[in-house]
Design an enzyme around this catalytic site. Structure first.
Site: not given
Ligand SMILES: C[S@@+](CC[C@H](N)C(=O)[O-])C[C@H]1O[C@@H](n2cnc3c(N)ncnc32)[C@H](O)[C@@H]1O
Length: 268
Positions: A241, A222-223, A195
């Protein structure tokens, strides 16, 4: 409910949300969980003027969060119980995350409809992830709320046939509630939570609480650039989403490139 009342209830929803948030911040559902309390006792415990507090308490009774006995003491209803801290299925984390920040985002819905600019950007002058990166308090509340949501679906994922898998990668996994719960159910598995740095702030502590920290590591990523390679299962829960199709496709491609041949991508 008749249509008149329902229509009025709909336009009043914002008040109900704030009443619930105030109750949660004051920990009223936690205070009365130990036994019904009077308004005076709750006033002493919360340091809120008793007359003002009584108005809030009446609102909570009207909303079905609290119930009042013949002795005027207040106790949780079944709904009120769900706002207690640390109980399974608690909605407290959502109340502490959604109402303060999302409330402001949704105030811009009309402008979002007209322009397509997300409400969060209009209210906070940046993306949600930028706000989270610069505000550790919001990040902690956000991560907690996500973990609370994920705890609800652990059994669904843990119930899949994972016998042939060894490494499971929770992409954008936040506190790691999903992979952590799955690891607890499958002692042969190892896990990685990847993350952004703010997403991982409480992850080790959460995994340690589940007793799986020795089988699960955290990796900043960074995904849109890379995710840890060699996994047999890639979990994407509440990730796609957040993005338009182009970005969602990019995340999936990065996962496919990182995955072992024959790996599975699980989208929740
Ligand atoms: C809606 S949350 C869902 C978290 C987890 N998967 C859950 O369902 O409990 C979205 C996650 O995506 C991560 N995220 C957003 N942009 C990202 C990126 N560019 N690279 C990696 N992680 C990212 C956020 O930090 C967050 O933890």
């Amino acid at each position: 409910m008749n249509p008149q009342d329902r229509a009025y209830e709909l336009v009043n929803g914002f008040r109900a949300a704030q009443v619930v948030r105030a109750a949660v911040e004051l920990k009223i559902p936690d205070l009365v969980a130990g036994g019904a309390m009077s308004a005076e006792q709750l006033s002493a415990a919360t340091q809120i003027d008793v007359d003002r507090l009584r108005r809030l308490l009446r609102g909570l009774v009207a909303l079905g969060v609290l119930e009042q006995g013949d002795d005027h003491r207040l106790a949780n209803t079944e709904v009120g119980e769900l706002f207690r801290e640390g109980i399974p299925g608690s909605r407290r984390p959502q109340a502490r995350m959604l109402i303060p920040e999302s409330y402001r985002d949704w105030d811009h819905l009309m402008e979002t409809l007209r322009t397509g600019v997300p409400g969060h950007k209009l209210a906070h002058r940046g993306t949600l992830w930028q706000t989270i990166a610069r505000d550790p308090d919001f990040a902690a509340r956000f991560n907690d709320a996500m973990a609370g949501n994920s705890e609800q679906v652990v059994d669904l994922v843990a119930g899949l046939d994972l016998a042939g898998a060894r490494l499971i990668v929770d992409v954008g996994g936040g506190e790691g509630a999903l992979v952590g719960g799955v690891l607890r159910a499958h002692p042969h598995l190892r896990g990685i939570v990847c993350d952004l740095p703010a997403g991982l702030a409480e992850t080790h502590q959460y995994l340690a609480g589940l007793g799986v920290a020795n089988r699960c590591t955290t990796v900043e990523c960074d995904f849109f650039v890379s995710v840890p390679s060699g996994g047999d299962v890639y979990l994407l829960k509440d990730i796609l989403h957040d993005w338009d199709d182009e970005h969602a496709g990019a995340i999936l491609s990065i996962c496919r490139r990182a995955a072992r041949p024959g790996a599975r991508i699980l989208i929740v």
